[in-house]
Design a protein around this motif. Structure first.
Motif, PDB file in Angstrom:
ATOM      1  N   ARG A   1       0.781  -1.361   0.082  1.00 28.14           N
ATOM      2  CA  ARG A   1      -0.076  -0.062   0.125  1.00 28.14           C
ATOM      3  C   ARG A   1       0.958   1.287  -0.103  1.00 28.14           C
ATOM      4  O   ARG A   1       0.219   2.310  -0.323  1.00 28.14           O
ATOM      5  CB  ARG A   1      -0.933   0.017   1.274  1.00 28.14           C
ATOM      6  N   ASP A   2       2.055   1.220   0.638  1.00 32.03           N
ATOM      7  CA  ASP A   2       3.280   2.222   0.609  1.00 32.03           C
ATOM      8  C   ASP A   2       4.145   2.215  -0.323  1.00 32.03           C
ATOM      9  O   ASP A   2       4.581   1.216  -0.493  1.00 32.03           O
ATOM     10  CB  ASP A   2       3.466   2.354   2.046  1.00 32.03           C
ATOM     11  N   GLU A   3       4.176   3.368  -1.081  1.00 32.94           N
ATOM     12  CA  GLU A   3       5.393   3.210  -2.316  1.00 32.94           C
ATOM     13  C   GLU A   3       6.812   3.114  -1.720  1.00 32.94           C
ATOM     14  O   GLU A   3       7.512   2.045  -2.310  1.00 32.94           O
ATOM     15  CB  GLU A   3       5.269   4.378  -2.918  1.00 32.94           C
TER      16      GLU A   3
ATOM     17  N   GLU B   1       7.572   1.699   1.057  1.00 35.12           N
ATOM     18  CA  GLU B   1       7.679   0.259   1.591  1.00 35.12           C
ATOM     19  C   GLU B   1       7.962  -0.924   0.530  1.00 35.12           C
ATOM     20  O   GLU B   1       8.758  -1.716   0.657  1.00 35.12           O
ATOM     21  CB  GLU B   1       6.458   0.244   2.247  1.00 35.12           C
TER      22      GLU B   1
ATOM     23  N   VAL C   1       1.317   0.033  -5.875  1.00 34.65           N
ATOM     24  CA  VAL C   1       0.200   0.457  -5.054  1.00 34.65           C
ATOM     25  C   VAL C   1      -1.075   1.315  -5.793  1.00 34.65           C
ATOM     26  O   VAL C   1      -1.841   1.728  -5.158  1.00 34.65           O
ATOM     27  CB  VAL C   1       0.824   1.688  -4.349  1.00 34.65           C
TER      28      VAL C   1
END
Ligand code: NAI
Length: 700
Positions: free
Chosen positions: A74-76, A78, A276
């Motif tokens: 969900r997090d670029e 990460e 994402v």
């Protein structure tokens, strides 16, 4: 968790992938970490002459990365860090001081191929289960473990682009031809050939390396032309709606001539941006739905399908000819029942035209096509029908004509043989009312054009047996189609949702909207063609008949629009097949038919959103009613059916996923406003109202 076994024998180290408690090998991050520790150990181990990476799983090398891990991103930032970590582990294979070889005897896809590409050499087999490719683009992402960079080095720019942009999956022989693997050997000789290949790596590697191709002249000296050609193709195919394809091109362009490390970093950045996006989540959702559908037998009752070898097709029109093609291609014996022998000419001409395309694209040889055509025979009587396992009826959409035919078929055919109808709107229970064996009667609704449309709606009547359902579901799958079991209502699932949409588009034209503009707005939304072009393609006679069946069944909600009635009945227009409908169709172009345009005097300004809302919300509403009535099992299957049967844009994830993205409360509010202005046909479905009230969505 155990991910592999390891042995070192006479200087040859073997890492045999064998994921514990699993029938497949998957490259999850957990597996990568286990591999990481082993690779560190191998870096230190003395006495290794070569590392062989192989698999203990039947028909599988590595099936790919863990898709649920990609879905969970969900997090670029990460995503970027995770992918960089994966890249570093896989790069440890290419950094080993001794040669490495991947033995590919089974599926080697996505992350699996990226691992194999990090090896110095690859040996594949002719096993039909050996499937090699980088299909990430189909999930809205790109290969993130170095695949883009290493593949280009191996095959050259054009082939790498072709493989990655097309998400192509190759067999061992094709992979060898494209330079993706160094050799492809018959599976029966694998042990012996593998030994010889390893000997060659150790003693005369130049012989293998000399066979590698370094890309074409254009790849080396004129890459800008390769890029501009590829970009043109991508834009024509995706209309810019699929960011992964564009991102792959941008990445290749940016990394042209750059060092591998820079390439890997840019690849990870591009991957994490895509991973994402909602589009990637939508495409992954569709992948899960299609996997679930593959496992469906079509019935919850226990039933063994009958093996179908010989098929009768009755009716040699547009659909009959398409069905004859589909089954002859599958090497089934197909017997066509014609009314007059001269009909054979037309039907065979259209079957041959499809096969010509296969020859041109080198998918089949002339000899193979010759063999397939030899499976087709015809009769004007019912000669030869008694030996057939299944009869598929595709005659005119008329109840009496169909029922009369079924009575004849029941007389002639074996008691166990199945009779199926390709009807697009008539109830299967009603059609089988007079049959002696309604348990062996079923709807098998192909879409037009049959060779290209993947969906087959399977419709069981009240008395259809589980064996009959399981048999046609298995047959449709064997033919490479996606069968979806739907309820026996007028129009079944797809036409019941699609006809109100065409009707609504025609009503907007009646109110003063320009229909060419409606078509343009709808194609910009992502549908493959607009509703007016679609009506012309299907045939205004066929469309009108189906629309009438729906009006009779559902009343005012599906009242045929006045203009459709006039265009077909007063003007006698038939659509594309006769050259004239809403458009004038010539071999080269399509122009608005002024005579149809002149039917409407009023003009009213429609903004784009109104056109999209009216066209899409009327479908969403009908789809919700279908779910409510149990016409289809769940939202996933409905969405797949819409994509496969109407070309609803996959990047939107399907009609009901699109509804979720709008928010069901706002869907209901918009429907209520439309109901106020345009009448009861927009009255929100009970299911939508209750879901909106409870803040539910079709997907979680
Ligand atoms: P068509 O008009 O192109 O072909 C019908 C064929 O059946 C003609 O060749 C006609 O001579 C023949 N025929 C009529 N009565 C016959 C009989 N008693 N025995 C033998 N042949 C007979 O029609 P099309 O479009 O192929 O449609 C056939 C069926 O498929 C219909 O039930 C239609 O609703 C359905 N269908 C049509 C689709 C389309 O897009 N055209 C899509 C899906 C289903």
């Amino acid at each position: 968790m155990k991910a592999f076994t390891y042995e070192l024998k006479e200087g040859i180290a073997t890492l045999c992938l064998d994921l514990e408690d699993s029938v497949v090998n998957i490259l999850s991050f957990e597996v990568l970490e286990i591999l990481d520790a082993k690779l560190d150990e191998l870096h230190q181990t003395k006495g290794i002459k070569l590392l062989k990476i192989t698999s203990a799983k039947e028909g599988i090398f590595i099936a790919g990365a863990n898709i649920s891990e990609i879905e969970g991103l969900r997090d670029e930032q990460e995503a970027y860090e995770l992918v960089r970590k994966g890249q570093r582990i896989i790069s440890k294979i290419s950094d080993l001081s001794f040669p490495t070889v991947a033995i590919i005897n089974g599926a080697c896809l996505g992350g699996g191929l990226e691992l194999a590409l990090a090896c110095d050499y690859r040996l594949a087999t002719e096993n039909p289960k050996t499937k090699i490719g980088l299909p990430e683009v189909n999930l809205g992402v790109l290969p993130g473990f170095g695949g883009t960079q290493r593949l280009r080095k191996l095959t050259g720019l054009s082939k790498a682009l072709e493989l990655i942009l097309g998400g192509k999956i190759l067999n061992g022989k094709k992979a060898e031809k494209l330079g993706l693997v160094d050799a492809c050997v018959p599976v029966g000789y694998l042990e012996f050939k593998e030994k010889a290949f390893i000997d060659m790596i150790l003693n005369s590697p130049d012989k293998i390396l000399a066979k590698r191709k370094t890309g074409s002249f254009m790849d080396r000296y004129l890459p800008s032309i390769v890029f501009s050609y590829a970009r043109k193709n991508v834009m024509a195919k995706t209309k810019g709606k699929y960011p992964a394809a564009i991102s792959i091109l941008d990445l290749f362009e940016k990394t042209e001539g750059k060092d591998l490390q820079i390439g890997l970093d840019l690849e990870a950045k591009a991957f994490s941006k895509l991973a994402v996006t909602d589009i990637s989540k939508n495409l992954i959702g569709l992948f899960y739905s299609s996997e679930a559908l593959k496992k469906e037998s079509g019935t919850k009752r226990k039933a063994n399908p009958i093996l179908i070898n010989m098929i009768n097709v009755i009716g040699a029109g547009v659909m009959g000819a398409g069905i004859v093609f589909q089954f002859s291609k599958l090497d089934k014996l197909v017997r066509m029942k014609l009314r007059r022998y001269e009909q054979a000419g037309e039907a065979m001409k259209s079957v041959a035209k499809v096969y010509e395309g296969f020859i041109k694209r080198r998918r089949l040889t002339k000899a193979e096509v010759g063999q397939k055509l030899a499976h087709i025979s015809y009769t004007t009587e019912f000669n030869g029908f008694s030996h057939c396992d299944l009869a598929l009826e595709a005659i005119v959409e008329n109840t009496e004509a169909k029922q009369e035919l079924y009575a004849q078929l029941e007389e002639i055919m074996d008691e166990k043989a199945i009779i199926a109808s390709n009807t697009s709107s008539l109830s299967i229970s009603m059609l089988s009312e007079k049959m002696q064996h309604p348990e062996r009667f079923i709807g098998m609704h192909f879409f037009n054009p049959v060779p290209r449309m993947p969906l087959v709606e399977i419709i069981a009547g009240k008395k259809t047996s589980a064996k009959t359902i399981a048999t046609v579901v298995a047959l449709a799958k064997e033919a490479g189609k996606t069968p979806i079991v739907v309820g026996d209502c007028a129009g079944f699932l797809i036409n019941r949702i699609l006809l109100p949409y065409i009707n609504e588009a025609v009503r907007m034209f009646e109110e003063g909207a320009d229909y060419e503009r409606i078509d343009k707005i709808i194609t910009d939304f992502g549908m493959p063609i607009g509703p007016f072009v679609l009506a012309d393609e299907v045939g205004l006679d066929v469309g009108y008949k189906v629309a009438k069946v729906l009006e009779d069944a559902y009343g005012d909600r599906m009242k045929v629009s006045n203009i459709l009635d006039r265009v077909y009945h007063q003007m006698n227009l038939l659509g594309k097949k006769a050259g004239k409908g809403f458009y004038i169709h010539t071999a080269k172009k399509r122009e608005v038919n002024d005579a149809v345009k002149a039917l409407v005097f009023s003009k009213r300004a429609f903004d784009e959103q109104e056109i999209i809302d009216r066209a899409m919300l009327i479908m969403i509403n009908e789809a919700a009613m279908c779910l409510e009535e149990g016409i289809v099992d769940n939202a996933q299957y409905l969405d797949m059916a819409m994509i496969m049967g109407t070309g609803f844009p996959p990047f939107r994830g399907g009609l009901l996923r699109y509804a979720d993205s709008l928010g069901l409360d706002s869907v209901v509010i918009s429907l209520k406003a439309l109901e106020k202005n345009h009448g009861l046909r927009f009255k929100p479905a009970k299911l939508l109202v209750s879901m909106a009230k409870n803040k539910e969505t079709f997907y979680h």
